[in-house]
Design an enzyme around this catalytic site. Structure first.
Site, short mmCIF file in Angstrom:
data_model
loop_
_atom_site.label_atom_id
_atom_site.label_comp_id
_atom_site.label_asym_id
_atom_site.label_seq_id
_atom_site.Cartn_x
_atom_site.Cartn_y
_atom_site.Cartn_z
N THR A 81 -23.61 -3.05 69.70
CA THR A 81 -25.05 -2.93 69.96
C THR A 81 -25.84 -3.02 68.65
O THR A 81 -26.88 -3.68 68.60
CB THR A 81 -25.37 -1.61 70.69
OG1 THR A 81 -24.62 -1.58 71.90
CG2 THR A 81 -26.84 -1.48 71.00
N CYS A 82 -25.35 -2.40 67.62
CA CYS A 82 -26.04 -2.44 66.32
C CYS A 82 -26.09 -3.86 65.76
O CYS A 82 -27.11 -4.31 65.27
CB CYS A 82 -25.34 -1.51 65.33
SG CYS A 82 -25.22 0.20 65.90
#
Length: 193
Positions: A81-82
Protein backbone atom coordinates in the site's frame (compact mmCIF):
# COMPACT_ATOMS: atom_id res chain seq x y z
CA UNK A 1 17.02 -19.00 -8.30
CA UNK A 2 17.92 -17.94 -4.76
CA UNK A 3 17.18 -14.30 -5.67
CA UNK A 4 13.72 -15.24 -7.00
CA UNK A 5 12.98 -17.16 -3.81
CA UNK A 6 14.09 -14.18 -1.72
CA UNK A 7 11.86 -11.82 -3.71
CA UNK A 8 8.88 -14.20 -3.36
CA UNK A 9 9.55 -14.45 0.37
CA UNK A 10 9.66 -10.62 0.67
CA UNK A 11 6.46 -10.21 -1.35
CA UNK A 12 4.72 -12.78 0.81
CA UNK A 13 5.81 -10.96 3.98
CA UNK A 14 4.77 -7.59 2.53
CA UNK A 15 1.36 -8.99 1.61
CA UNK A 16 0.99 -10.35 5.15
CA UNK A 17 1.91 -6.91 6.54
CA UNK A 18 -0.80 -5.32 4.41
CA UNK A 19 -3.35 -7.89 5.60
CA UNK A 20 -2.27 -7.43 9.24
CA UNK A 21 -2.56 -3.65 8.87
CA UNK A 22 -6.12 -4.06 7.58
CA UNK A 23 -6.90 -6.38 10.49
CA UNK A 24 -5.44 -3.97 13.06
CA UNK A 25 -7.25 -1.09 11.38
CA UNK A 26 -10.54 -2.94 11.57
CA UNK A 27 -9.94 -3.53 15.28
CA UNK A 28 -8.76 0.03 15.81
CA UNK A 29 -5.14 -1.06 16.41
CA UNK A 30 -3.11 -0.12 19.43
CA UNK A 31 -2.12 3.51 19.00
CA UNK A 32 -0.55 6.45 20.74
CA UNK A 33 -2.44 7.69 23.80
CA UNK A 34 -2.98 11.11 22.18
CA UNK A 35 -2.99 11.54 18.45
CA UNK A 36 -1.57 14.60 16.71
CA UNK A 37 -4.08 17.35 15.86
CA UNK A 38 -4.21 20.52 13.77
CA UNK A 39 -2.60 23.35 15.75
CA UNK A 40 -0.10 21.05 17.48
CA UNK A 41 3.63 21.69 17.17
CA UNK A 42 5.85 18.82 16.09
CA UNK A 43 8.70 17.78 18.38
CA UNK A 44 11.79 19.72 17.28
CA UNK A 45 14.41 18.24 19.62
CA UNK A 46 14.83 14.82 18.02
CA UNK A 47 16.51 13.72 14.84
CA UNK A 48 15.95 11.43 11.90
CA UNK A 49 18.48 9.33 10.05
CA UNK A 50 19.15 9.82 6.35
CA UNK A 51 21.67 8.43 3.89
CA UNK A 52 24.09 10.96 2.46
CA UNK A 53 27.30 9.13 1.55
CA UNK A 54 26.51 6.97 4.58
CA UNK A 55 24.04 7.26 7.47
CA UNK A 56 23.86 10.62 9.21
CA UNK A 57 21.51 12.32 11.67
CA UNK A 58 19.20 15.09 10.46
CA UNK A 59 17.77 17.22 13.29
CA UNK A 60 13.98 17.69 13.18
CA UNK A 61 14.44 21.45 13.50
CA UNK A 62 16.44 21.44 10.25
CA UNK A 63 13.50 19.81 8.48
CA UNK A 64 10.68 21.97 9.88
CA UNK A 65 11.92 25.28 11.37
CA UNK A 66 11.02 28.26 9.18
CA UNK A 67 9.72 26.04 6.37
CA UNK A 68 6.47 24.85 4.83
CA UNK A 69 6.66 21.06 4.73
CA UNK A 70 4.27 18.39 3.50
CA UNK A 71 5.02 15.40 5.70
CA UNK A 72 3.43 12.03 5.15
CA UNK A 73 3.87 9.04 7.41
CA UNK A 74 3.38 5.40 6.64
CA UNK A 75 3.66 2.04 8.40
CA UNK A 76 6.57 0.66 6.39
CA UNK A 77 8.76 1.28 3.39
CA UNK A 78 8.51 -1.24 0.57
CA UNK A 79 5.11 -2.51 1.65
CA UNK A 80 2.39 -2.79 -1.03
CA UNK A 81 0.00 0.00 0.00
CA UNK A 82 2.82 2.41 0.84
CA UNK A 83 4.68 1.69 -2.42
CA UNK A 84 1.74 1.46 -4.80
CA UNK A 85 -0.83 3.90 -3.39
CA UNK A 86 0.56 6.54 -1.04
CA UNK A 87 4.15 7.35 -2.07
CA UNK A 88 3.57 7.66 -5.87
CA UNK A 89 1.11 10.55 -5.47
CA UNK A 90 3.62 12.65 -3.56
CA UNK A 91 6.30 11.98 -6.16
CA UNK A 92 4.06 12.75 -9.16
CA UNK A 93 2.63 15.90 -7.52
CA UNK A 94 6.00 17.31 -6.37
CA UNK A 95 5.87 20.22 -8.84
CA UNK A 96 2.31 21.09 -7.77
CA UNK A 97 3.41 21.19 -4.11
CA UNK A 98 6.40 23.39 -4.95
CA UNK A 99 4.10 25.71 -6.94
CA UNK A 100 2.02 26.15 -3.75
CA UNK A 101 5.05 27.26 -1.74
CA UNK A 102 6.05 23.93 -0.18
CA UNK A 103 9.76 23.84 0.63
CA UNK A 104 10.04 20.13 1.37
CA UNK A 105 8.00 16.97 0.79
CA UNK A 106 9.07 14.39 3.38
CA UNK A 107 8.18 10.78 4.12
CA UNK A 108 8.33 9.45 7.71
CA UNK A 109 8.58 5.76 8.49
CA UNK A 110 9.80 3.58 11.35
CA UNK A 111 12.53 1.96 9.26
CA UNK A 112 16.29 2.16 9.14
CA UNK A 113 17.94 4.67 6.79
CA UNK A 114 19.27 1.98 4.45
CA UNK A 115 15.76 0.66 3.79
CA UNK A 116 14.49 4.20 3.21
CA UNK A 117 17.39 4.96 0.84
CA UNK A 118 16.86 1.73 -1.14
CA UNK A 119 13.13 2.45 -1.40
CA UNK A 120 13.83 6.00 -2.57
CA UNK A 121 16.33 4.76 -5.17
CA UNK A 122 13.72 2.31 -6.48
CA UNK A 123 10.60 4.52 -6.41
CA UNK A 124 11.91 8.11 -6.45
CA UNK A 125 15.28 8.25 -8.23
CA UNK A 126 14.95 12.02 -8.74
CA UNK A 127 14.78 12.53 -4.96
CA UNK A 128 11.57 14.59 -4.95
CA UNK A 129 10.73 13.22 -1.48
CA UNK A 130 13.04 13.48 1.54
CA UNK A 131 13.05 10.05 3.22
CA UNK A 132 13.13 10.34 7.03
CA UNK A 133 14.06 7.16 8.89
CA UNK A 134 12.76 7.00 12.46
CA UNK A 135 14.28 3.64 13.34
CA UNK A 136 13.55 3.75 17.07
CA UNK A 137 10.14 5.42 16.58
CA UNK A 138 11.15 8.25 18.93
CA UNK A 139 9.77 11.04 16.73
CA UNK A 140 6.71 8.99 15.75
CA UNK A 141 5.84 8.36 19.41
CA UNK A 142 6.57 11.93 20.52
CA UNK A 143 4.36 13.30 17.73
CA UNK A 144 1.47 11.01 18.71
CA UNK A 145 1.59 9.04 15.46
CA UNK A 146 2.45 5.54 16.64
CA UNK A 147 0.49 2.33 16.65
CA UNK A 148 1.67 -1.09 17.77
CA UNK A 149 1.36 -4.11 15.48
CA UNK A 150 2.62 -6.45 18.20
CA UNK A 151 4.76 -9.34 17.01
CA UNK A 152 3.96 -8.54 13.40
CA UNK A 153 6.21 -5.50 13.14
CA UNK A 154 6.24 -3.67 16.46
CA UNK A 155 5.63 0.06 16.72
CA UNK A 156 4.87 1.75 13.41
CA UNK A 157 3.75 5.17 12.18
CA UNK A 158 0.06 5.53 11.38
CA UNK A 159 -0.70 6.38 7.78
CA UNK A 160 -1.04 10.15 7.73
CA UNK A 161 -0.23 13.33 5.84
CA UNK A 162 0.04 16.90 7.02
CA UNK A 163 1.03 20.41 6.14
CA UNK A 164 3.54 21.76 8.66
CA UNK A 165 4.41 25.47 8.76
CA UNK A 166 7.39 26.40 10.93
CA UNK A 167 6.85 23.24 12.99
CA UNK A 168 3.09 23.71 13.49
CA UNK A 169 0.53 21.37 11.92
CA UNK A 170 -1.90 23.42 9.80
CA UNK A 171 -3.66 20.56 7.98
CA UNK A 172 -3.83 16.88 8.87
CA UNK A 173 -5.18 13.71 7.32
CA UNK A 174 -5.08 10.67 9.60
CA UNK A 175 -5.94 7.14 8.58
CA UNK A 176 -6.81 4.34 10.97
CA UNK A 177 -3.58 2.41 11.56
CA UNK A 178 -2.27 1.20 8.22
CA UNK A 179 -5.49 1.67 6.23
CA UNK A 180 -5.56 3.95 3.19
CA UNK A 181 -8.84 5.68 2.36
CA UNK A 182 -7.37 8.85 0.85
CA UNK A 183 -7.18 11.12 3.90
CA UNK A 184 -3.39 10.88 3.71
CA UNK A 185 -3.10 11.17 -0.06
CA UNK A 186 -1.16 13.78 -2.00
CA UNK A 187 -4.44 14.99 -3.49
CA UNK A 188 -5.87 15.64 -0.01
CA UNK A 189 -2.82 17.68 0.97
CA UNK A 190 -2.93 19.70 -2.26
CA UNK A 191 -6.55 20.59 -1.52
CA UNK A 192 -5.54 21.67 2.01
CA UNK A 193 -2.92 24.13 0.75
Amino acid sequence: MKCAALVLSFLSAASAFSAQSRLLSARGGASSARMLAVGDSLPMTGEFMVIDSGPKPLPAKDVFAGKKVVLFGLPGAMTPTCSEKQLPGFISQAAAFKAKGVDTIACLSVNDPFVMAAWSKDKDPSGAVLMLADGGAAFTKAAGLSFDTGNFGGVRCVRCAMVVEDGKVTALGLEKGGAFDGASSAESMLKAL
